[in-house]
Design an enzyme around this catalytic site. Structure first.
Site, PDB file in Angstrom:
ATOM      1  N   GLN A  93     -13.100  11.673   6.191  1.00 55.26           N
ATOM      2  CA  GLN A  93     -12.505  10.338   6.127  1.00 55.26           C
ATOM      3  C   GLN A  93     -13.479   9.378   6.816  1.00 55.26           C
ATOM      4  O   GLN A  93     -13.534   9.298   8.027  1.00 55.26           O
ATOM      5  CB  GLN A  93     -11.143  10.353   6.833  1.00 55.26           C
ATOM      6  CG  GLN A  93     -10.307   9.124   6.604  1.00 55.26           C
ATOM      7  CD  GLN A  93      -8.953   9.236   7.301  1.00 55.26           C
ATOM      8  OE1 GLN A  93      -8.753  10.039   8.204  1.00 55.26           O
ATOM      9  NE2 GLN A  93      -8.020   8.410   6.888  1.00 55.26           N
ATOM     10  N   VAL A  95     -13.673   6.148   7.051  1.00 56.20           N
ATOM     11  CA  VAL A  95     -13.035   5.079   7.824  1.00 56.20           C
ATOM     12  C   VAL A  95     -11.679   5.622   8.265  1.00 56.20           C
ATOM     13  O   VAL A  95     -10.891   6.061   7.423  1.00 56.20           O
ATOM     14  CB  VAL A  95     -12.866   3.795   6.986  1.00 56.20           C
ATOM     15  CG1 VAL A  95     -12.096   2.732   7.755  1.00 56.20           C
ATOM     16  CG2 VAL A  95     -14.229   3.252   6.548  1.00 56.20           C
ATOM     17  N   HIS A  99      -6.540   5.935   3.293  1.00 53.35           N
ATOM     18  CA  HIS A  99      -6.949   5.346   2.020  1.00 53.35           C
ATOM     19  C   HIS A  99      -6.894   6.406   0.932  1.00 53.35           C
ATOM     20  O   HIS A  99      -7.217   7.559   1.150  1.00 53.35           O
ATOM     21  CB  HIS A  99      -8.337   4.698   2.094  1.00 53.35           C
ATOM     22  CG  HIS A  99      -9.445   5.574   2.587  1.00 53.35           C
ATOM     23  ND1 HIS A  99      -9.601   5.902   3.928  1.00 53.35           N
ATOM     24  CD2 HIS A  99     -10.459   6.182   1.934  1.00 53.35           C
ATOM     25  CE1 HIS A  99     -10.668   6.671   4.060  1.00 53.35           C
ATOM     26  NE2 HIS A  99     -11.209   6.865   2.875  1.00 53.35           N
ATOM     27  N   HIS A 101      -8.175   7.386  -2.812  1.00 55.55           N
ATOM     28  CA  HIS A 101      -9.210   7.155  -3.815  1.00 55.55           C
ATOM     29  C   HIS A 101      -8.581   7.234  -5.199  1.00 55.55           C
ATOM     30  O   HIS A 101      -7.848   8.177  -5.490  1.00 55.55           O
ATOM     31  CB  HIS A 101     -10.292   8.239  -3.733  1.00 55.55           C
ATOM     32  CG  HIS A 101     -11.021   8.280  -2.443  1.00 55.55           C
ATOM     33  ND1 HIS A 101     -12.262   7.698  -2.273  1.00 55.55           N
ATOM     34  CD2 HIS A 101     -10.708   8.838  -1.252  1.00 55.55           C
ATOM     35  CE1 HIS A 101     -12.669   7.902  -1.041  1.00 55.55           C
ATOM     36  NE2 HIS A 101     -11.742   8.596  -0.390  1.00 55.55           N
TER      37      HIS A 101
END
Length: 145
Positions: A93, A95, A99, A101
């Site tokens: 990961q 960041v 999130h 994708h």
């Protein structure tokens, strides 16, 4: 993130530039700067959480409604045969903000297993063309939940 601003939070609030395809009261979605394939979108919750397990239960449904809408828009807007939808938790990961994708897929596109070769957009105008196509396929923003 003590002492530093989260990149994805900054993108979601408009403080950092990105090719945004969706922004509402629940999530933001924008092009990955190092896409697996052009049109690869990241969907992030507006609430800063590091992993899926950290996302408050009442936010799971609304957030994944946005992921679902973006996946459909990537397919239709980019004339993709399908999508690959995935999230990392901590490991890989890049960041530390949840999130998901959404990667456009086509048969024989070269993607094998979890080896994700990355590419780049030729220039910001090309990236914006991909973002516009996904935004148009999304249509009107869903109501904030």
């Amino acid at each position: 993130m003590p002492g530093e601003r989260c990149l994805f939070c900054a993108i979601a609030t408009g403080e950092h530039p990105a090719h945004v395809v969706l922004a509402d009261g629940v999530a933001a979605a924008f092009l990955d700067t190092r896409p697996v394939f052009k049109g690869h979108v990241l969907v992030v919750p507006l609430t800063h959480v590091e992993t899926l397990a950290d996302l408050p239960v009442p936010m799971v449904g609304p957030f994944f409604e946005r992921v679902r809408a973006v996946a459909a828009a990537v397919e239709s807007g980019l004339a993709a045969a399908g999508t690959f939808v995935a999230a990392n938790n901590r490991v890989s990961q890049s960041v530390p903000h949840l999130h998901v994708h959404v990667v456009p897929r086509n048969r024989k596109d070269g993607l094998r297993g979890f080896f994700w070769p990355r590419t780049r957009y030729d220039d910001p105008a090309e990236a914006e063309t991909y973002a516009r196509r996904v935004r148009e396929a999304l249509g009107p923003a869903p109501p904030a939940s």
